[in-house]
Design an enzyme around this catalytic site. Structure first.
Site, PDB file in Angstrom:
ATOM      1  N   ALA A 148     -52.169 118.161 126.954  1.00 25.04           N
ATOM      2  CA  ALA A 148     -51.225 117.169 127.455  1.00 25.04           C
ATOM      3  C   ALA A 148     -51.860 115.774 127.500  1.00 25.04           C
ATOM      4  O   ALA A 148     -51.233 114.775 127.129  1.00 25.04           O
ATOM      5  CB  ALA A 148     -50.728 117.570 128.845  1.00 25.04           C
TER       6      ALA A 148
ATOM      7  N   LEU B  39     -48.055 123.277 131.242  1.00 28.32           N
ATOM      8  CA  LEU B  39     -48.585 122.541 130.093  1.00 28.32           C
ATOM      9  C   LEU B  39     -50.101 122.494 130.206  1.00 28.32           C
ATOM     10  O   LEU B  39     -50.636 122.153 131.266  1.00 28.32           O
ATOM     11  CB  LEU B  39     -48.051 121.103 130.068  1.00 28.32           C
ATOM     12  CG  LEU B  39     -46.536 120.918 130.154  1.00 28.32           C
ATOM     13  CD1 LEU B  39     -46.196 119.424 130.188  1.00 28.32           C
ATOM     14  CD2 LEU B  39     -45.843 121.574 128.978  1.00 28.32           C
ATOM     15  N   CYS B  40     -50.793 122.821 129.115  1.00 26.00           N
ATOM     16  CA  CYS B  40     -52.255 122.744 129.115  1.00 26.00           C
ATOM     17  C   CYS B  40     -52.694 121.299 129.359  1.00 26.00           C
ATOM     18  O   CYS B  40     -52.243 120.376 128.679  1.00 26.00           O
ATOM     19  CB  CYS B  40     -52.805 123.218 127.774  1.00 26.00           C
ATOM     20  SG  CYS B  40     -54.542 122.820 127.552  1.00 26.00           S
ATOM     21  N   VAL B  41     -53.589 121.108 130.316  1.00 30.03           N
ATOM     22  CA  VAL B  41     -53.961 119.742 130.703  1.00 30.03           C
ATOM     23  C   VAL B  41     -54.675 119.009 129.578  1.00 30.03           C
ATOM     24  O   VAL B  41     -54.394 117.828 129.319  1.00 30.03           O
ATOM     25  CB  VAL B  41     -54.803 119.739 132.007  1.00 30.03           C
ATOM     26  CG1 VAL B  41     -56.085 120.537 131.864  1.00 30.03           C
ATOM     27  CG2 VAL B  41     -55.108 118.317 132.442  1.00 30.03           C
TER      28      VAL B  41
END
Lengths: 135, 130
Positions: free
Chosen positions: B82, B77-79
């Site tokens: 997210a 998941l892209c930080v």
């Protein structure tokens, strides 16, 4: 990573209204660390991303348009703008930010980053890519 | 063929999330390698374990977790995406002072560099969503 691939980031949406333009720019800036052959394409409403004088005060959105001027420092030097999209929206090259990069092979001469291309020329450029990121 | 899959849409709202899963499952069944699945934009909502769909509907999150377990998939998941959407793991909870986590089994949170690396390392980057 030894092999250099041709990456094109394709931007086709208006700068505000959705987050895509901003998140595309984030990918471009981080991707610059990977030393690939990078280009950006702006077409359809995406051409509005590069317009001068953006003001987001009344919308509460973050105005990130100044970031485009930093692309040259990230060695992002090929910015293709589809002329047909500009024409369709009544925009001129002069309505866009003047984006430049410095060529270290020519004593840091300042060069234009934006290249106006026709729809057909952009199609050829796209066909030549290894990887396309679409936003 | 070595593939990286990018998922840009959340579950249930948009078929892209289903198509990404179905594509991944079919590709693995055919013997292709999936280097990474990268969830970006609303796609990060595919990675919250608090998802509770009606019992007679597909479970968009659990089936990713199961696929990851079966094939040792790397689900990222892209930080930044997210953080904006409240998807939290232990590290993010500690860094940002949150009182809970909700990341689903088999997912991890990392940076956009993982997307670029996936695209460069793979034969194809396959993107789902607008």
């Amino acid at each position: 990573m030894s092999d250099v691939k041709k990456l094109m980031y394709v931007n086709r949406r208006a700068p505000y209204g959705t987050i895509y333009a901003w998140e595309s720019l984030e990918v471009v800036l981080i991707g610059a660390a990977f030393d690939q052959d990078v280009s950006l394409a702006f077409l359809d409403d995406g051409v509005y991303q590069l317009t001068k004088g953006q003001n987001t005060e009344d919308t509460g959105m973050k105005n990130f348009s100044a970031t485009y001027a930093a692309l040259g420092d990230y060695e992002v030097t090929k910015i293709y703008v589809e002329k047909d999209s500009l024409d369709e929206r009544g925009l001129l090259l002069d309505d866009l930010q003047h984006l430049v990069w410095e060529d270290e092979d020519e004593d840091w001469a300042e060069k234009d980053s934006i290249r106006l291309v026709s729809r057909a020329e952009l199609a050829d450029l796209m066909a030549d890519q290894d990887i396309m990121f679409n936003f | 063929m070595k593939l990286t899959i990018q998922v840009n849409e959340g579950p249930y709202q948009h078929q892209a999330a289903d198509s990404a899963y179905n594509f991944a499952k079919a590709a693995l069944a055919k013997g292709h390698e999936i280097f990474r699945v990268f969830f970006y934009h609303d796609g990060v909502n595919n990675g919250t374990r608090l998802t509770t769909p009606p019992q007679d509907d597909r479970h968009a999150v659990d089936r990713w977790s199961e696929l990851a377990r079966e094939y040792e998939l790397d689900l990222v998941l892209c930080v930044a995406a997210a953080q904006r959407r409240g998807i939290v793991d232990d590290g993010e909870a500690e860094r940002n002072g949150k009182d809970a986590t909700n990341i689903a089994d088999g997912f991890r949170i990392s940076g956009l560099g993982q997307l670029i690396e996936g695209a460069v390392q793979s034969d194809r980057l396959v993107v789902f969503g607008d």
